[in-house]
Write an enzyme that holds these catalytic residues in place. Structure first.
Site, PDB file in Angstrom:
ATOM      1  N   VAL A  58       0.825  -1.202   0.000  1.00 38.37           N
ATOM      2  CA  VAL A  58       0.000   0.000   0.000  1.00 38.37           C
ATOM      3  C   VAL A  58       0.856   1.246   0.000  1.00 38.37           C
ATOM      4  O   VAL A  58       0.659   2.155  -0.787  1.00 38.37           O
ATOM      5  CB  VAL A  58      -0.916  -0.002   1.233  1.00 38.37           C
ATOM      6  CG1 VAL A  58      -1.767   1.235   1.238  1.00 38.37           C
ATOM      7  CG2 VAL A  58      -1.747  -1.229   1.203  1.00 38.37           C
TER       8      VAL A  58
ATOM      9  N   VAL B 196       8.075  -2.494  -4.619  1.00 37.40           N
ATOM     10  CA  VAL B 196       9.336  -3.212  -4.535  1.00 37.40           C
ATOM     11  C   VAL B 196       9.902  -3.352  -5.947  1.00 37.40           C
ATOM     12  O   VAL B 196       9.180  -3.720  -6.883  1.00 37.40           O
ATOM     13  CB  VAL B 196       9.136  -4.595  -3.873  1.00 37.40           C
ATOM     14  CG1 VAL B 196      10.456  -5.330  -3.748  1.00 37.40           C
ATOM     15  CG2 VAL B 196       8.491  -4.448  -2.501  1.00 37.40           C
TER      16      VAL B 196
ATOM     17  N   LYS C 117      12.713  -1.994  -1.463  1.00 30.37           N
ATOM     18  CA  LYS C 117      11.342  -1.621  -1.099  1.00 30.37           C
ATOM     19  C   LYS C 117      11.338  -0.119  -0.856  1.00 30.37           C
ATOM     20  O   LYS C 117      12.089   0.381  -0.026  1.00 30.37           O
ATOM     21  CB  LYS C 117      10.958  -2.394   0.157  1.00 30.37           C
ATOM     22  CG  LYS C 117       9.574  -2.116   0.668  1.00 30.37           C
ATOM     23  CD  LYS C 117       9.200  -3.185   1.673  1.00 30.37           C
ATOM     24  CE  LYS C 117       7.954  -2.846   2.420  1.00 30.37           C
ATOM     25  NZ  LYS C 117       7.476  -3.972   3.209  1.00 30.37           N
TER      26      LYS C 117
ATOM     27  N   ASP D  34       2.095  -9.939  10.667  1.00 25.65           N
ATOM     28  CA  ASP D  34       1.560  -9.903   9.307  1.00 25.65           C
ATOM     29  C   ASP D  34       1.942 -11.158   8.530  1.00 25.65           C
ATOM     30  O   ASP D  34       2.391 -11.079   7.387  1.00 25.65           O
ATOM     31  CB  ASP D  34       2.044  -8.635   8.601  1.00 25.65           C
ATOM     32  CG  ASP D  34       1.075  -8.186   7.520  1.00 25.65           C
ATOM     33  OD1 ASP D  34      -0.073  -8.684   7.512  1.00 25.65           O
ATOM     34  OD2 ASP D  34       1.467  -7.362   6.681  1.00 25.65           O
TER      35      ASP D  34
HETATM   36  N1  LIG Z   1      13.172  -9.116  -1.418  1.00 21.25           N
HETATM   37  C1  LIG Z   1      12.199  -9.335  -2.282  1.00 21.25           C
HETATM   38  N2  LIG Z   1      12.427 -10.056  -3.382  1.00 21.25           N
HETATM   39  C2  LIG Z   1      11.442 -10.298  -4.275  1.00 21.25           C
HETATM   40  N3  LIG Z   1      10.190  -9.851  -4.140  1.00 21.25           N
HETATM   41  C3  LIG Z   1       9.890  -9.124  -3.067  1.00 21.25           C
HETATM   42  C4  LIG Z   1      10.872  -8.830  -2.076  1.00 21.25           C
HETATM   43  N4  LIG Z   1      10.290  -8.116  -1.113  1.00 21.25           N
HETATM   44  C5  LIG Z   1       9.011  -7.962  -1.469  1.00 21.25           C
HETATM   45  N5  LIG Z   1       8.750  -8.566  -2.643  1.00 21.25           N
HETATM   46  C6  LIG Z   1       7.458  -8.608  -3.338  1.00 21.25           C
HETATM   47  O1  LIG Z   1       6.790  -7.393  -3.140  1.00 21.25           O
HETATM   48  C7  LIG Z   1       5.510  -7.614  -2.517  1.00 21.25           C
HETATM   49  C8  LIG Z   1       5.182  -6.465  -1.594  1.00 21.25           C
HETATM   50  O2  LIG Z   1       6.216  -6.340  -0.646  1.00 21.25           O
HETATM   51  P1  LIG Z   1       5.921  -6.065   0.863  1.00 21.25           P
HETATM   52  O3  LIG Z   1       4.965  -7.070   1.371  1.00 21.25           O
HETATM   53  O4  LIG Z   1       7.187  -5.947   1.597  1.00 21.25           O
HETATM   54  O5  LIG Z   1       5.214  -4.653   0.751  1.00 21.25           O
HETATM   55  P2  LIG Z   1       4.143  -4.062   1.720  1.00 21.25           P
HETATM   56  O6  LIG Z   1       3.854  -2.658   1.340  1.00 21.25           O
HETATM   57  O7  LIG Z   1       4.566  -4.311   3.121  1.00 21.25           O
HETATM   58  O8  LIG Z   1       2.921  -4.960   1.334  1.00 21.25           O
HETATM   59  P3  LIG Z   1       1.819  -5.463   2.250  1.00 21.25           P
HETATM   60  O9  LIG Z   1       1.028  -4.250   2.542  1.00 21.25           O
HETATM   61  O10 LIG Z   1       1.096  -6.462   1.396  1.00 21.25           O
HETATM   62  O11 LIG Z   1       2.450  -6.115   3.443  1.00 21.25           O
HETATM   63  C9  LIG Z   1       5.651  -8.958  -1.824  1.00 21.25           C
HETATM   64  O12 LIG Z   1       4.398  -9.587  -1.687  1.00 21.25           O
HETATM   65  C10 LIG Z   1       6.571  -9.697  -2.770  1.00 21.25           C
HETATM   66  O13 LIG Z   1       5.832 -10.282  -3.804  1.00 21.25           O
END
Ligand SMILES: Nc1ncnc2c1ncn2[C@@H]1O[C@H](COP(=O)(O)OP(=O)(O)OP(=O)(O)O)[C@@H](O)[C@H]1O
Length: 674
Positions: free
Chosen positions: A23, A27, A42, A136
């Site tokens: 949100v 990434v 990220k 989470d």
């Molecule tokens: N190190 C990584 N390598 C490859 N893909 C990644 C990596 N980190 C995150 N992703 C991809 O990016 C997506 C979103 O990352 P992340 O969950 O950290 O974001 P977020 O904003 O915290 O999302 P959420 O709100 O769903 O928790 C993950 O579901 C994954 O598919």
């Protein structure tokens, strides 16, 4: 953090394709130029997160202490303008959620699930032993590298991003993703502990088994109610025949509502179910084998989502669908703002939840119907589709369960970070070439700007241009192109994040109101008015701290027994209903007494009143034009009371007559007997 020295400046990284999004974060695959190493970065927009920066700082520092093969450890992190960049190892297999979406929509086979879950559980055992609650756990946060190694992600940054920062074992912070969230986290009665992760772990097991989490297609408030009221979800002995008894039992032990009765992660790891887990390379040979590269997979998922959006005819449907896609996908995305939910609920059509899973209902359905004749999801759609009234009832139930949710304005960000900063790089990083963005992404970005940008050709042009830019750059432009005159600094994080949605819905509501021309307050109107600027918001995690509970919400009442909706009353006991019935009775008695008092008063007034009396008669009062709403209200009450007084008088007259008749009959009988 790793031993290699990763640079702390954005210019030292070349951002490549997008590989994931949340949100407040996207990434990217990226190249660390000085180290010639592929990484994942990220990028979090700090302006979209309502956090205290001390908390973030503390958590990011904690990250350096985390060191476990099943926990994704960040290489480094630094700020770049209003963004936080977290540099991580690149997990080429992507998340379990992305794998499910691209090739395993109906879920994985049991040995795969056992392997994925055992690795995840090892991460949890480690985290819990070190005093951390992940908060989470879900398929979207279980990442795989190209060798099948499993790492639990989103700890340390995302979790801390939405944390108050305190290191208590038991918390009073409402954090998580609705479908995966433990009941005690929702209830906010006694805080929660590591066992909340065990619940989410159980939900994740179901997600891996079915391809989606239970209740994932219900709106968040419904999920909350269902989690609180219904029997816990689980693997059905009949429906999920392909899974072993051990698997069903393992899920059952995690999904017990009373956290005390759930096993610790350490104990759970000893469950016989995990005996079938294989070494990680089994995952590389099975589920990763033959999958397209991560970037390509991500683009396909995105363009599927875009197609879905385009299928929706109206602009508004597109808007809602996009929110729903994110929600269903399991993004930790719903800032649980009650006002937003009220508006959201008022807008949900009956079909919106047609695919919901209601375990109780499904169980009953399974008993009644031949399994093959009616899929559970279909079955629920025929009977459990919530009506708008249900939604309103749900909201009322929720209002009694929760209070409003605090949104703390984000303080000035600059200079707060001490991990590493990239101030000189300011806001716009060295963005990748526009051509790197897929058609699907452009599609999505464009679609997401619908509603925030007005429909003039000029603005469409802007949207088209924007579709080539990274989303935070677009959001910056949108703030101003959407016509807002409020300077950026005065925006609350909430406003910043969903200004487009807000504007869109405001416009929609305003036009609806002005066209309706009716001044009557319907239920719907009331909801609209209660939430002055309705919008479906999907950013941040659910978050409320007990300190912020407003007096109107009783944290002690988890639900109202007479709630609407399709929720099963299975959890209702006589003991739980009795107090409500008693209070309703009491309420009724009080109302009756009040009416009797007024009738008495009216009686006295009418008896006292003589022709020409200076006192104002009830009729005169009723004929007076009310000056205020309160007067109008009182006048209506008076009118109603007068009516009921008249009908009561009529009744008394009839009873008197009847009395007289009975008396006469009695007299006649007595005389005859004599
Ligand atoms: N190190 C990584 N390598 C490859 N893909 C990644 C990596 N980190 C995150 N992703 C991809 O990016 C997506 C979103 O990352 P992340 O969950 O950290 O974001 P977020 O904003 O915290 O999302 P959420 O709100 O769903 O928790 C993950 O579901 C994954 O598919």
């Amino acid at each position: 953090m790793s031993e290699k020295k990763f640079p702390l400046k954005a210019k030292d990284y070349k951002l490549q394709e997008e590989i994931g999004d949340g949100v407040s974060a996207t990434v990217h695959k990226a190249l660390c130029i000085p180290l010639s190493e592929v990484v994942a970065i990220k990028v979090l927009d700090l302006e979209k997160c309502n956090n205290d920066l001390d908390g973030i700082r503390r958590e990011v520092q904690t990250m350096s202490l985390i060191n476990h093969p099943n926990v994704l450890q960040a290489h480094c992190s630094f700020t770049a303008g209003h963004q936080l960049w977290v540099v991580m190892p690149y997990m080429a297999g992507g998340s379990c959620l992305h794998i499910i979406k691209s090739s395993y929509q109906d879920g994985f086979e049991e040995p795969v699930i056992a392997t994925l879950l055992r690795e995840t559980l090892r991460a949890l055992v480690y985290l819990h032993a070190h005093g951390h609650i992940h908060r989470d756990v879900k398929a979207g946060n279980i990442l795989l590298d190209s060798n099948g190694a499993v790492k639990l992600a989103d700890f340390g940054v995302s979790a801390c991003m939405f944390d108050t920062g305190d290191r208590q074992r038991s918390r009073n912070t409402f954090v998580g993703t609705p479908c995966w969230m433990a009941p005690e986290v929702m209830q906010q009665l006694h805080g929660y502990d590591f066992k909340a992760d065990v619940w989410s772990f159980g939900i994740t097991a179901l997600e891996l088994a079915h391809g989606h989490a239970p209740f994932s297609k219900y709106p968040p408030m419904k999920v909350l109610l269902m989690t609180l009221q219904n029997a816990p979800p689980g693997l059905d002995y009949e429906r999920d025949k392909r899974f072993s008894k051990a698997f069903k039992e393992m899920v059952g032990t995690c999904l017990v509502k009373d956290p005390k009765k759930r096993p610790t992660s350490e104990k759970l790891l000893k469950h016989p179910f995990f005996k079938q887990a294989r070494p990680p390379d089994y995952l590389a040979k099975t589920i990763l084998n033959g999958l397209p590269p991560l970037g390509e997979r991500y683009r396909t998922i995105k363009s599927k989502e875009a197609d879905l959006l385009m299928q929706n005819k109206s602009e508004y449907e597109a808007h809602l669908s996009q929110a729903r896609i994110k929600y269903i996908r399991g993004i930790s995305a719903w800032n649980f703002n009650l006002e937003d939910l009220k508006s959201q609920a008022a807008l949900i059509s009956d079909d919106d939840s047609s695919h919901a899973e209601d375990p109780d209902f499904n169980r009953k359905q399974c008993e009644r119907q031949d399994e093959s004749a009616l899929s559970p999801e279909r079955a629920s759609s025929s009977e459990t589709t919530p009506s708008q009234d249900d939604e309103l009832n749900d909201i009322q139930d929720l209002e009694s369960s929760f209070a409003s949710f605090p949104i703390r304005p984000l303080q000035a960000l600059k200079g707060c970070f001490d991990v590493g900063s990239d101030e000189d790089n300011a806001t716009t990083p060295d963005w990748k070439d526009a051509s790197l963005m897929s058609a699907g992404q452009q599609h999505i970005t464009k679609a997401s700007s619908i509603g925030s940008l007005a429909h003039t050709t000029k603005e469409e042009d802007t949207a088209a241009q924007n579709s080539y830019l990274p989303r935070h750059v677009i959001s910056e432009q949108k703030k101003y192109s959407s016509g807002s005159l409020i300077p950026e600094s005065t925006y609350s994080p909430k406003r910043i994040s969903m200004e487009a949605d807000r504007e869109f819905q405001l416009r929609r509501y305003q036009s609806e109101r002005s066209h309706s021309g009716s001044l009557q307050r319907t239920k719907r109107d009331t909801v609209d008015e209660m939430s002055d600027s309705p919008h479906v918001e999907h950013k941040g995690r659910f978050k409320v701290t007990s300190a912020d509970l407003s007096p109107k919400g009783s944290t002690n009442s988890t639900f109202t027994p007479f709630s609407g909706g399709s929720s099963s009353p299975s959890s209702l006991t006589t003991a739980s209903i009795l107090p409500s019935v008693q209070s309703m009775l009491q309420h009724n008695t009080m109302q009756r007494e009040e009416i009797l008092r007024v009738i008495k008063h009216l009686e006295q007034t009418s008896v006292k009143q003589q022709p020409g009396s200076p006192e104002t008669s009830v009729d005169e009062l009723l004929q007076m034009t009310p000056a205020t709403a309160r007067e109008r209200e009182l006048q209506t009450q008076l009118m109603l009371m007068q009516q009921s007084f008249l009908s009561l008088t009529e009744e008394v007259k009839k009873l008197k007559q009847r009395n007289g008749q009975v008396e006469n009959q009695l007299n006649a009988l007595t005389q005859r007997n004599d």
